[in-house]
Design an enzyme around this catalytic site. Structure first.
Site, PDB file in Angstrom:
ATOM      1  N   THR A   8       0.837  -1.200   0.000  1.00 49.14           N
ATOM      2  CA  THR A   8       0.000   0.000   0.000  1.00 49.14           C
ATOM      3  C   THR A   8       0.872   1.250   0.000  1.00 49.14           C
ATOM      4  OG1 THR A   8      -1.825   1.173   1.093  1.00 49.14           O
ATOM      5  CG2 THR A   8      -0.219   0.156   2.533  1.00 49.14           C
ATOM      6  N   LYS A  13      -3.597   3.919   6.186  1.00 45.64           N
ATOM      7  CA  LYS A  13      -3.905   2.498   6.190  1.00 45.64           C
ATOM      8  C   LYS A  13      -2.665   1.714   6.627  1.00 45.64           C
ATOM      9  CE  LYS A  13      -5.354   0.067   2.478  1.00 45.64           C
ATOM     10  NZ  LYS A  13      -6.210  -0.180   1.310  1.00 45.64           N
ATOM     11  N   ASP A  70      -7.574  -4.905   0.293  1.00 47.00           N
ATOM     12  CA  ASP A  70      -8.448  -4.012  -0.464  1.00 47.00           C
ATOM     13  C   ASP A  70      -9.725  -3.912   0.348  1.00 47.00           C
ATOM     14  OD1 ASP A  70      -8.722  -2.365  -2.839  1.00 47.00           O
ATOM     15  OD2 ASP A  70     -10.458  -3.612  -3.226  1.00 47.00           O
ATOM     16  N   SER A  71     -10.199  -2.705   0.484  1.00 50.90           N
ATOM     17  CA  SER A  71     -11.314  -2.515   1.390  1.00 50.90           C
ATOM     18  C   SER A  71     -12.223  -1.424   0.875  1.00 50.90           C
ATOM     19  CB  SER A  71     -10.771  -2.138   2.762  1.00 50.90           C
ATOM     20  OG  SER A  71      -9.891  -1.040   2.643  1.00 50.90           O
ATOM     21  N   ASP A 156     -14.783   6.989   7.909  1.00 58.51           N
ATOM     22  CA  ASP A 156     -14.901   6.816   9.367  1.00 58.51           C
ATOM     23  C   ASP A 156     -15.821   7.845  10.026  1.00 58.51           C
ATOM     24  OD1 ASP A 156     -13.416   4.531   9.632  1.00 58.51           O
ATOM     25  OD2 ASP A 156     -11.537   5.548  10.115  1.00 58.51           O
ATOM     26  N   LYS A 176     -11.793   1.125  17.255  1.00 56.15           N
ATOM     27  CA  LYS A 176     -11.794   0.653  15.866  1.00 56.15           C
ATOM     28  C   LYS A 176     -10.942  -0.617  15.710  1.00 56.15           C
ATOM     29  CE  LYS A 176     -11.143   1.993  11.093  1.00 56.15           C
ATOM     30  NZ  LYS A 176     -10.574   2.905  10.112  1.00 56.15           N
ATOM     31  N   HIS A 181     -13.415  -4.190  10.171  1.00 49.81           N
ATOM     32  CA  HIS A 181     -13.240  -5.156   9.101  1.00 49.81           C
ATOM     33  C   HIS A 181     -11.758  -5.491   8.923  1.00 49.81           C
ATOM     34  CE1 HIS A 181     -12.760  -1.076   7.925  1.00 49.81           C
ATOM     35  NE2 HIS A 181     -12.491  -1.321   6.657  1.00 49.81           N
ATOM     36  N   ARG A 182     -10.910  -4.459   8.957  1.00 49.13           N
ATOM     37  CA  ARG A 182      -9.475  -4.675   8.724  1.00 49.13           C
ATOM     38  C   ARG A 182      -8.837  -5.377   9.911  1.00 49.13           C
ATOM     39  NH1 ARG A 182      -8.592  -0.027   7.550  1.00 49.13           N
ATOM     40  NH2 ARG A 182      -9.169  -0.225   5.380  1.00 49.13           N
TER      41      ARG A 182
END
Ligand code: IMP
Length: 200
Positions: A8, A13, A70-71, A156, A176, A181-182
């Site tokens: 990335t 991120k 990938d999100s 967010d 968080k 998800h991450r």
């Protein structure tokens, strides 16, 4: 010692990913440390396709261990949009704030019950030019009525966690990291890598 490259260039991120992978105790670097790394066009139809394409391309290039994620945001009322186009929802090179405003406009007049959404994350791990693991996770919430909070990035400040009645932008990194998800995908990736690295 085996090195892990995170595929990335997104600074925020990257910070999250490094935080999740720290317990592994291996050397972690990113695409910014590899000057001539190929640019990967994220043109897949799914998060999984994009994550695998990124991990595979970079692993073929370095020959080593690579993790790519990938999100994006999937909004029920918009038939899954912005989905894989989350970063570019308001146009190529759109800023987070522009994407947020566009999303709010699309959902104008929709009551809370119809603002259901989820963040989705696909994490792909490749080594020696081959995919060795792909993981998919989600985090459910709903889209708020205004931008709230100053933490995090992307959507967010719009993503409300029903349990708290607050956005990730308000809740900050500690909360968080426990439920995103991450973080869920990366917890699994970390377990996989722990075992994988033991085999060397
Ligand atoms: P990617 O770099 O292609 O994975 O782009 C993901 C895009 O989805 C980001 O630019 C954000 O707009 C959005 N996104 C993904 N994960 C998150 C998150 O944890 N919080 C807020 N927005 C996110």
């Amino acid at each position: 010692m085996k090195r892990l490259v995170i595929a990335t260039r997104n600074e925020k991120k990257l910070r999250e990913l490094v935080r999740y992978l720290k317990p592994l105790g291996i050397k972690v670097s990113s695409l910014k440390d590899i000057e001539v790394a190929p640019r990967v066009i994220e043109d897949g139809a799914t998060f999984k396709e994009n994550a695998e394409k990124k991990a595979l391309t970079i692993s073929k290039f370095t020959g080593g261990l690579v993790l790519a994620d990938d999100s994006g945001l999937v909004v029920d009322a918009l038939g899954g949009l912005p989905g894989v186009r989350s970063a570019r929802f308001a146009g190529d090179n759109a800023r987070d704030h522009e994407n947020n405003i566009k999303l709010l406009n699309h959902l104008r007049n929709l009551p809370a019950a119809k603002r259901r959404a989820r963040f989705a994350c696909a994490a792909a791990i490749a080594d020696k030019g081959k995919i060795i693991k792909t993981i998919e996770e989600t985090c459910r919430g709903r889209i708020g009525f205004e931008v709230r909070g100053r933490y995090g990035f992307g959507y967010d400040p719009l993503f409300v966690i029903p349990k708290y009645g607050k956005t990730f932008g308000e809740l900050g990194a500690r909360v968080k990291d426990r439920m995103s998800h991450r973080s869920k995908a990366l917890a699994k990736a970390r377990e996989f890598l722990k075992k994988y690295l033991r085999s060397f």
